[in-house]
Design a protein around this motif. Structure first.
Motif, PDB file in Angstrom:
ATOM      1  N   LEU A 173       0.845  -1.190   0.000  1.00  0.00           N
ATOM      2  CA  LEU A 173       0.000   0.000   0.000  1.00  0.00           C
ATOM      3  C   LEU A 173       0.879   1.238   0.000  1.00  0.00           C
ATOM      4  N   PRO A 174       0.465   2.296  -0.704  1.00  0.00           N
ATOM      5  CA  PRO A 174       1.222   3.538  -0.651  1.00  0.00           C
ATOM      6  C   PRO A 174       1.052   4.212   0.716  1.00  0.00           C
ATOM      7  N   ARG A 175       2.030   5.046   1.067  1.00  0.00           N
ATOM      8  CA  ARG A 175       1.928   5.831   2.304  1.00  0.00           C
ATOM      9  C   ARG A 175       0.740   6.785   2.190  1.00  0.00           C
ATOM     10  N   LEU A 176       0.252   7.261   3.323  1.00  0.00           N
ATOM     11  CA  LEU A 176      -0.907   8.149   3.336  1.00  0.00           C
ATOM     12  C   LEU A 176      -0.643   9.423   2.540  1.00  0.00           C
ATOM     13  N   ASP A 177       0.537  10.014   2.662  1.00  0.00           N
ATOM     14  CA  ASP A 177       0.815  11.238   1.906  1.00  0.00           C
ATOM     15  C   ASP A 177       0.770  10.976   0.403  1.00  0.00           C
ATOM     16  N   VAL A 178       1.154   9.788  -0.006  1.00  0.00           N
ATOM     17  CA  VAL A 178       1.107   9.433  -1.421  1.00  0.00           C
ATOM     18  C   VAL A 178      -0.342   9.200  -1.857  1.00  0.00           C
ATOM     19  N   VAL A 179      -1.153   8.599  -1.001  1.00  0.00           N
ATOM     20  CA  VAL A 179      -2.573   8.407  -1.326  1.00  0.00           C
ATOM     21  C   VAL A 179      -3.228   9.770  -1.566  1.00  0.00           C
ATOM     22  N   LEU A 180      -2.897  10.751  -0.732  1.00  0.00           N
ATOM     23  CA  LEU A 180      -3.452  12.092  -0.915  1.00  0.00           C
ATOM     24  C   LEU A 180      -2.975  12.711  -2.225  1.00  0.00           C
ATOM     25  N   ALA A 181      -1.707  12.515  -2.560  1.00  0.00           N
ATOM     26  CA  ALA A 181      -1.188  13.018  -3.831  1.00  0.00           C
ATOM     27  C   ALA A 181      -1.864  12.324  -5.007  1.00  0.00           C
ATOM     28  N   LEU A 182      -2.100  11.024  -4.891  1.00  0.00           N
ATOM     29  CA  LEU A 182      -2.804  10.283  -5.949  1.00  0.00           C
ATOM     30  C   LEU A 182      -4.209  10.849  -6.148  1.00  0.00           C
TER      31      LEU A 182
END
Length: 70
Positions: A48-57
């Motif tokens: 799973l991507p990190r939370l900051d990456v999920v937000l960027a996605l």
């Protein structure tokens, strides 16, 4: 039959969003501050991507769907 694991479902959503935005794995990785290998692993459901990456996605997908920057 049990439902797919959360990592697989999220990976499918990432792939669909990337393709809809007309991005390669490398291009998406550059937009969210990572590389093609990480995007590939997310899409495969391996990690799973990190939370900051999920937000960027989510921001990338929003821009792609609206056609304008946030």
């Amino acid at each position: 039959m049990p439902p797919p694991a959360p990592t697989v479902r999220l990976g499918n959503l990432i792939r669909i969003g990337r393709v809809d935005a007309g991005l390669s794995q490398r291009g998406l990785g550059e937009l969210v501050g990572t590389n093609q290998s990480a995007v590939s692993a997310w899409e495969a459901g391996g990690v799973l991507p990190r939370l900051d990456v999920v937000l960027a996605l989510a921001r990338v997908e929003d821009v792609a769907s609206r056609g304008t920057p946030p």
